[in-house]
Design an enzyme around this catalytic site. Structure first.
Site, short mmCIF file in Angstrom:
data_model
loop_
_atom_site.label_atom_id
_atom_site.label_comp_id
_atom_site.label_asym_id
_atom_site.label_seq_id
_atom_site.Cartn_x
_atom_site.Cartn_y
_atom_site.Cartn_z
N HIS A 159 -9.32 2.71 20.22
CA HIS A 159 -8.42 3.55 21.03
C HIS A 159 -8.95 3.75 22.46
O HIS A 159 -8.22 3.58 23.43
CB HIS A 159 -8.23 4.92 20.37
CG HIS A 159 -7.74 4.86 18.96
ND1 HIS A 159 -6.93 3.86 18.49
CD2 HIS A 159 -7.94 5.68 17.89
CE1 HIS A 159 -6.66 4.06 17.22
NE2 HIS A 159 -7.26 5.15 16.82
N GLY A 218 -0.31 4.73 -0.94
CA GLY A 218 -1.49 5.29 -0.26
C GLY A 218 -1.17 6.41 0.72
O GLY A 218 -0.01 6.79 0.93
N GLY A 270 0.85 -1.20 0.00
CA GLY A 270 0.00 0.00 0.00
C GLY A 270 0.88 1.23 0.00
O GLY A 270 0.52 2.29 0.51
N TYR A 295 -2.80 4.08 19.63
CA TYR A 295 -2.90 4.70 20.95
C TYR A 295 -2.04 3.94 21.97
O TYR A 295 -1.58 4.51 22.94
CB TYR A 295 -4.37 4.84 21.39
CG TYR A 295 -4.84 6.22 21.00
CD1 TYR A 295 -4.85 6.58 19.65
CD2 TYR A 295 -5.18 7.18 21.95
CE1 TYR A 295 -5.20 7.87 19.26
CE2 TYR A 295 -5.53 8.46 21.57
CZ TYR A 295 -5.54 8.80 20.23
OH TYR A 295 -5.85 10.08 19.86
N LEU A 296 -1.81 2.67 21.72
CA LEU A 296 -0.97 1.89 22.64
C LEU A 296 0.49 2.28 22.54
O LEU A 296 1.31 1.87 23.35
CB LEU A 296 -1.14 0.40 22.37
CG LEU A 296 -2.51 -0.18 22.73
CD1 LEU A 296 -2.57 -1.65 22.39
CD2 LEU A 296 -2.79 0.02 24.22
N GLN A 312 -2.70 13.90 24.96
CA GLN A 312 -2.25 14.89 23.98
C GLN A 312 -3.22 16.05 23.93
O GLN A 312 -4.37 15.86 24.29
CB GLN A 312 -2.12 14.25 22.60
CG GLN A 312 -3.46 13.77 22.05
CD GLN A 312 -3.35 12.91 20.81
OE1 GLN A 312 -2.42 12.16 20.64
NE2 GLN A 312 -4.33 13.02 19.93
C1 BG6 Z 1 -7.25 7.14 13.76
C2 BG6 Z 1 -8.62 7.50 13.25
O1 BG6 Z 1 -7.23 5.82 14.21
O2 BG6 Z 1 -6.89 8.01 14.81
C3 BG6 Z 1 -8.66 8.94 12.80
O3 BG6 Z 1 -8.96 6.66 12.16
C4 BG6 Z 1 -8.16 9.85 13.90
O4 BG6 Z 1 -9.98 9.32 12.43
C5 BG6 Z 1 -6.81 9.36 14.43
O5 BG6 Z 1 -8.02 11.14 13.36
C6 BG6 Z 1 -6.37 10.15 15.64
O6 BG6 Z 1 -5.03 9.84 15.94
P1 BG6 Z 1 -4.12 10.87 16.74
O7 BG6 Z 1 -2.87 10.11 16.99
O8 BG6 Z 1 -3.95 12.07 15.88
O9 BG6 Z 1 -4.87 11.20 17.99
#
Ligand code: BG6
Length: 481
Positions: free
Chosen positions: A237, A15, A12, A176-177, A369
């Site tokens: 998340h 992309g 990918g 998120y992890l 954050q």
């Molecule tokens: C992604 C989602 O998993 O996480 C997005 O698909 C979102 O829609 C993003 O914007 C947010 O990630 P971060 O790291 O910017 O908080």
């Protein structure tokens, strides 16, 4: 193992995710010399293009600091690119030959990153299995959500993968992890005696886990509309954060011990009920700071009349001895007033008040954050002659205490974990199964009943009804969350 040749194959490669996130990440890892010395990179996608064209497309998203130019050249020299179909075995044979060329016939490891649309997941993984498994060395695959869109489709995907690879080879990313404060949750909880004994229903009134973004779907509407906010952020998340906050102490830090506890706590959570959910969708804001902000339905890639939520608030209940009766409120939305992800652990009111009702609840805030921080809101005597109370904070704001450079990016950390074979911060298949068990019924009910989301204006704090809902769950405001 780090001395063997490694190949990182990005499927990918033409992309959005590849250019915005994965190429920059592998460059930073390369630049910082943390990857195995002999690592090569291969991009693969349908688009026919050269490495230098890939490089041009990534340019906007990659930071190269002064003095790093030679290293940067070296990085692209370690890159190859091959155009091919996702469903043709013959093309994967060619990919295999290209990888073999890098390996020079000795023990060599391969990591495949699937930055491809879910529609080709199955073809790609079958082709990797048939044509591209490392001859001597490991083969690992990294996959990104969506892992299905409900329990049935997710199980199907899990079974498909389980037929091809061992669980130790599969790295399901939930980025998120990889975030610093999410990784810190276990330390906060289990390395501080002050929190260990109070972390329960006797002391904690409610837990709020929120995610806010100040932008809408921005041309990603077509994709987003198939999934919606609950699948995009909440089911993965936010639920991951919940499990780290709520799980029991693992036997050890071994990845499987941790994930065993995460699964166990999820098993105590019944599927979400209609009474415990509120959904919203943003509408245009014609006078937003001189800049017109369009509503979700104004996006031409979004189907007319869509009721897909761009905002959701849900309360989850954990029926175990530690948490029974304590609402865990998950809240997330796009097109809101700010970017913020944080956890608020709100303690109960102090019983037997002697301060005339002037005490406020303790609250432990974990800001993921922007600007990592950990602070504990507490009552103190206002300094001076009077005997007044003031609400104040014990404050660990990272920017005041640590250097910025000490906080790595989530993707950097997680991709490096795949090289070192650390699965602690990746999602195991049984965790995923529990997550879908909790969320599938509510998703189906919302969709089948065509539940109308509450409208909220682009750039606002979300639907007005959400605040009332928080109060219902015994979450008391002090300030604006
Ligand atoms: C992604 C989602 O998993 O996480 C997005 O698909 C979102 O829609 C993003 O914007 C947010 O990630 P971060 O790291 O910017 O908080």
């Amino acid at each position: 193992d780090f001395d063997y040749p490694h190949t990182f194959i990005l499927l990918g490669a033409s992309g959005d995710l590849a250019k915005k996130k994965i190429y920059p990440t592998i460059w930073y890892l390369y630049r910082d010399n943390v990857l195995p010395k002999n690592t090569k990179f291969v991009g693969y996608a349908r688009t026919s293009q050269t490495v230098s064209e890939v490089r041009d497309k990534c340019k906007k998203y990659i930071k190269v600091r002064p003095g790093e130019e030679d290293k940067y050249e070296e990085f692209w020299a370690a890159n190859d690119y091959l155009a091919g179909a996702y469903d043709k075995r013959i093309d994967f044979e060619k990919l295999n030959q290209l990888i073999c060329k890098n390996e020079k016939g000795i023990v060599a490891n391969r990591i495949f990153y699937l930055a491809v649309p879910p529609t080709v997941f199955e073809d790609v993984t079958v082709n990797i299995k048939n044509s591209c498994i490392a001859i001597k060395g490991y083969t690992r695959v990294i996959i990104e959500k969506p892992f299905g869109r409900d329990d049935v489709s997710s199980d199907k995907l899990s079974n498909h993968l389980a037929n091809l690879f061992k669980e130790e080879q599969i790295y399901r990313i939930d980025h998120y992890l990889g975030k610093e404060m999410v990784q810190n949750l276990m330390t906060i909880r289990f390395a501080n005696q002050i929190f260990c004994p109070s972390w329960n229903r006797s002391n904690i009134a409610s837990v709020l886990i929120s995610f806010k973004e100040p932008f809408g779907t921005e041309g990603r509407g077509g994709y987003f509309d198939d999934f919606g906010m609950i699948r995009d952020v909440m089911q993965n998340h936010l639920l991951q954060i919940l499990s780290l906050i709520a799980m029991e102490k693992p036997v050890s830090l071994h990845p499987n011990d941790i994930r065993d506890e995460k699964v166990k706590v999820l098993r105590h959570i019944p599927a979400i009920e209609m009474k415990d959910i509120l959904v919203g969708q943003y509408v245009g804001n014609p006078n937003g700071n001189g800049e017109e902000k369009l509503g979700y339905l104004d996006d031409p890639t979004v189907p007319k009349g869509s009721v897909t939520p761009t905002y959701a608030l849900a309360a989850l209940w954990i029926n175990n001895a530690r948490w029974e009766g304590v609402p865990f409120i998950l809240r997330c939305g796009k097109a809101l007033n700010e970017r913020k992800a944080e956890v608020r652990i709100q303690y109960k009111d102090v019983p037997g008040d002697i301060f005339g009702g002037n005490t406020k609840r303790n609250e432990l805030v974990i800001r993921v954050q922007p600007g990592e921080a950990l602070y504990l809101k507490m009552m103190s005597k206002s300094p001076g002659m009077k005997f007044d109370l003031v609400e104040t904070e014990l404050d660990l704001t990272y920017s005041m205490r640590y250097r910025e450079a000490d906080v790595p990016d989530a993707y950097e950390r997680l991709i490096l974990d795949v090289f070192t074979g650390t699965q602690m911060h990746f999602v195991r298949s049984d965790e995923l199964k529990e997550a879908w068990r909790i969320f599938t019924p509510i998703l189906q009910q919302l969709e089948e009943n065509h539940v109308q989301p509450h409208p909220y204006v682009f750039g606002s704090r979300g639907p007005a009804a959400a605040d009332g809902k928080l109060a219902e769950y015994n979450f008391k405001y002090s300030g604006s969350y």
